[in-house]
Design a protein around this motif. Structure first.
Motif, short mmCIF file in Angstrom:
data_model
loop_
_atom_site.label_atom_id
_atom_site.label_comp_id
_atom_site.label_asym_id
_atom_site.label_seq_id
_atom_site.Cartn_x
_atom_site.Cartn_y
_atom_site.Cartn_z
N LYS A 109 0.82 -1.21 0.00
CA LYS A 109 0.00 0.00 0.00
C LYS A 109 0.86 1.27 0.00
CE LYS A 109 -3.66 -2.25 -0.39
NZ LYS A 109 -4.25 -2.29 -1.74
N LEU A 110 2.02 1.23 0.68
CA LEU A 110 2.91 2.39 0.61
C LEU A 110 3.40 2.60 -0.81
CD1 LEU A 110 5.12 2.04 3.85
CD2 LEU A 110 3.08 3.43 3.51
N PHE A 111 3.70 1.51 -1.51
CA PHE A 111 4.14 1.61 -2.90
C PHE A 111 3.00 2.11 -3.79
CE2 PHE A 111 5.84 0.29 -6.95
CZ PHE A 111 7.23 0.41 -6.78
N ASP A 112 1.81 1.53 -3.62
CA ASP A 112 0.65 1.98 -4.42
C ASP A 112 0.37 3.45 -4.21
OD1 ASP A 112 0.38 -0.60 -5.31
OD2 ASP A 112 -1.29 -1.10 -3.96
N ASP A 113 0.48 3.90 -2.94
CA ASP A 113 0.22 5.32 -2.62
C ASP A 113 1.23 6.22 -3.32
OD1 ASP A 113 -1.20 7.38 -0.84
OD2 ASP A 113 0.90 7.66 -0.28
N GLY B 254 -8.49 8.26 1.11
CA GLY B 254 -8.72 6.82 1.14
C GLY B 254 -8.47 6.26 2.52
N ILE B 255 -8.38 4.93 2.57
CA ILE B 255 -8.22 4.28 3.87
C ILE B 255 -6.95 3.46 3.98
CG2 ILE B 255 -9.37 2.10 3.26
CD1 ILE B 255 -10.81 2.32 5.99
N ALA B 256 -6.24 3.28 2.86
CA ALA B 256 -5.08 2.38 2.85
C ALA B 256 -4.01 2.80 3.86
CB ALA B 256 -4.49 2.31 1.45
N LEU B 257 -3.65 4.10 3.88
CA LEU B 257 -2.59 4.54 4.79
C LEU B 257 -3.03 4.45 6.25
CD1 LEU B 257 -0.92 7.54 2.95
CD2 LEU B 257 -0.20 5.16 3.06
#
Length: 587
Positions: A495-499, A553-556
């Motif tokens: 998720k850090l990479f996607d962000d 969003g909610i990922a982080l």
């Protein structure tokens, strides 16, 4: 002769008063007694006189003064010497009725100087010994009055035989309930009973046999059979280098022992409580800390100021609450976060009076999980209300466009369809992230797992490069870096990479690095694209969202919660792009 020194005069000299009618004899005697403080008197005997010497010519007029001086000096001896010419035997017959009342000795003259000096010295010795005896008698009377009037129990026993009691004061009788006749002549073992500790009995017996001082707390029994706790101290009394007696001092400490037992029960209860409990004096100094407090704040917290446990701002807030609780004599609460582990505690300050002194009992409850759950609920609530509403408004608006568009308007239909599809994908991404995250394990209660973050990065980044072939990815890792990682660590890295890709585009420059700092291991993902908006950074760093400060969003958020679940920290920095850092405990 120099041994005769006064202890109650300014100059310390022995004072000899001369009452003579014969000036010649007076002069000769004054010269002979030059080592003393020699004075003359004509009527009453001067104060602080140690010895009076009179001749037969002055005796008749001074007899009453001598008699009065000797009577007033009782019980201390007041020696008087009569110096007269003639045979000594005849003189004793002549003045015999005055011996003992007005004079103590008669010296016939003329006589050798040595004889007179010896007679004077003997009388002064009598005076000195009498004074010492009087002092001892007065001291014993003083001690007797003090012991008789003392509230504590005092007994004196002989040091031989079975240590019989030879003296008891009223305090001992009041404590034990016995009469004096029932105590004198007996060994104090009669105070012991069935529950008297055998080890304490042995300690007392061995101390008496060794002629040593001893202090114990012993369970004794009154005459009525009622048990009481006796604080007993026995002191040997030495006379001429030999122990002749023992003095026993006794205090009834039954009430104190009862309080101690209650206190011990309370302490056991307090120690069994999982919440940290502190007792503070009004200045904020920690006087007591239970085991839970020692584990949270450190074993050496007693006798230190509670403010030392917090940073300057929080210490000020704490003292404000403490002073308010004392001033209003009411309970007050304050939430504070420990600087070290970042746990949030609700501190409850309760003023109390303990043993006559003002104190504040502080109970700290760890509400970290409660606050985290509240923060997560607020974030999820915002996501559901904000993202879901906004995306569904997009879907609804473009669906209306499709409905109203003419069949021939292909461009409008295609554009609306793409926007509907993008909104649906965004919602699906949120749902998928939550599902994927939740499939791993729960956030709270996990102990984490030992993982080599360097190896994890080297294994994961190639897979991410396949997903985003246009991205320029660089890794900076040590040979090994063991850390305590959440169960969702792969999810977090993805998720850090996607962000980073979402923020900077697929052709961005991304650096994934691992830094081993001994106590923590940092996992950093940096991109050189657009900086994360300030409002999103503020929300992620404070741990809560507001209508004005929120993320898209909610990922982080899921990443942050996973890291905090194992005692780690989440940080966002904006310099030459955006850097997200996960600080995990070293493994």
């Amino acid at each position: 002769m120099d041994a005769h020194r006064r202890s109650d005069t300014d100059d310390g000299a022995v004072r000899v008063a001369l009452g003579f009618d014969s000036g010649r004899n007076r002069e000769l005697l004054a010269q002979l007694l030059a080592q003393y403080d020699v004075i003359e008197f004509e009527a009453s005997v001067p104060e602080e006189t140690d010895l009076c010497i009179v001749d037969e010519g002055a005796f008749a007029r001074l007899r009453d003064a001598l008699t009065e001086w000797k009577a007033d000096s009782q019980p201390t001896a007041a020696p008087a010497l009569l110096v007269a010419t003639g045979d000594e035997t005849a003189l004793w017959e002549e003045y015999g009725d005055a011996v003992g009342t007005a004079v103590d000795a008669i010296q016939s003259i003329p006589a050798p100087k040595r004889a007179i000096e010896t007679r004077v010295s003997a009388l002064l010795e009598t005076r000195e010994e009498s004074k010492l005896a009087t002092d001892r008698r007065n001291q014993l009377e003083l001690y007797g009055r003090a012991m008789d009037g003392a509230e504590i129990g005092i007994i004196i026993t002989e040091a031989d035989g079975d240590f019989p009691v030879v003296y008891t004061n009223d305090g001992f009788l009041d404590i034990t309930g016995y009469d004096r006749e029932e105590v004198l002549g007996r060994n104090c073992r009669f105070l012991q009973g069935p529950d008297t500790d055998e080890q304490t009995r042995t300690e007392l017996r061995e101390a008496l046999q060794s002629r040593e001082q001893v202090s114990v707390e012993i369970l004794n029994y009154r005459k009525s059979g009622e048990p009481f706790w006796n604080e007993l101290e026995i002191v040997p009394v030495t006379e001429d280098g030999t122990v002749s007696h023992f003095i026993g001092f006794q205090r009834d400490i039954t009430e104190r022992k009862s309080r101690e037992r209650i206190l011990q029960r309370h302490q056991r209860i307090v120690q069994s409580v999982s919440d940290p409990i502190l007792v503070l004096d009004p200045a904020g100094t920690i006087e007591y800390a239970n085991d839970a407090a020692a584990q949270v704040f450190g074993a050496g917290t007693t006798d230190t100021a509670i403010t030392t446990l917090f940073d300057e701002e929080q210490a000020g807030e704490l003292m404000d609450t403490l002073m308010l609780a004392l001033a209003r004599d009411e309970t007050h609460e304050q939430e504070l976060t420990l600087p070290g582990d970042r746990h949030t505690y609700q501190f409850r300050f309760q003023p109390e009076t303990l043993e006559g002194s003002r104190r504040v009992i502080v109970v700290a409850r760890d509400i970290t999980d409660i606050r985290r759950q509240q923060e997560r609920l607020s974030v999820l609530d915002r996501v559901l209300r904000h993202n879901l509403r906004n995306k569904l408004n997009v879907v609804a608006g473009h669906a209306a466009t499709l409905t109203d568009a003419p069949d021939s308007d292909t461009e409008t239909i295609q554009s609306a369809g793409e926007r509907i599809s993008a909104a649906a994908d965004s919602l699906l991404d949120i749902a998928e992230a939550v599902r994927e995250f939740g499939d791993e394990t729960s956030i709270d209660g996990q102990t984490g797992q030992q993982r080599d973050l360097a190896a994890l990065v080297e294994q994961t980044v190639p897979r991410l490069e396949i997903t985003y072939p246009d991205a320029n990815v660089e890794t900076v890792t040590p040979e090994s870096a063991m850390a305590v990682c959440p169960d969702q660590i792969e999810f977090c890295l993805d998720k850090l990479f996607d962000d980073a890709i979402d923020r900077s585009g697929e052709a961005s420059n991304i650096t994934v690095s691992v830094i081993d700092r001994a106590d923590v291991v940092e996992l950093r993902v940096h991109d050189d694209g657009e900086t994360m908006p300030q409002i999103e950074r503020n929300a992620l760093m404070t741990g809560s969202e507001t209508p004005l400060e929120h993320t898209q969003g909610i990922a982080l958020w899921l990443v942050r919660w996973a890291v905090e679940g194992v005692g780690g920290q989440f940080r966002v920095d904006a310099e030459n792009g955006t850097t997200v850092t996960l600080s995990l405990p070293a493994g």
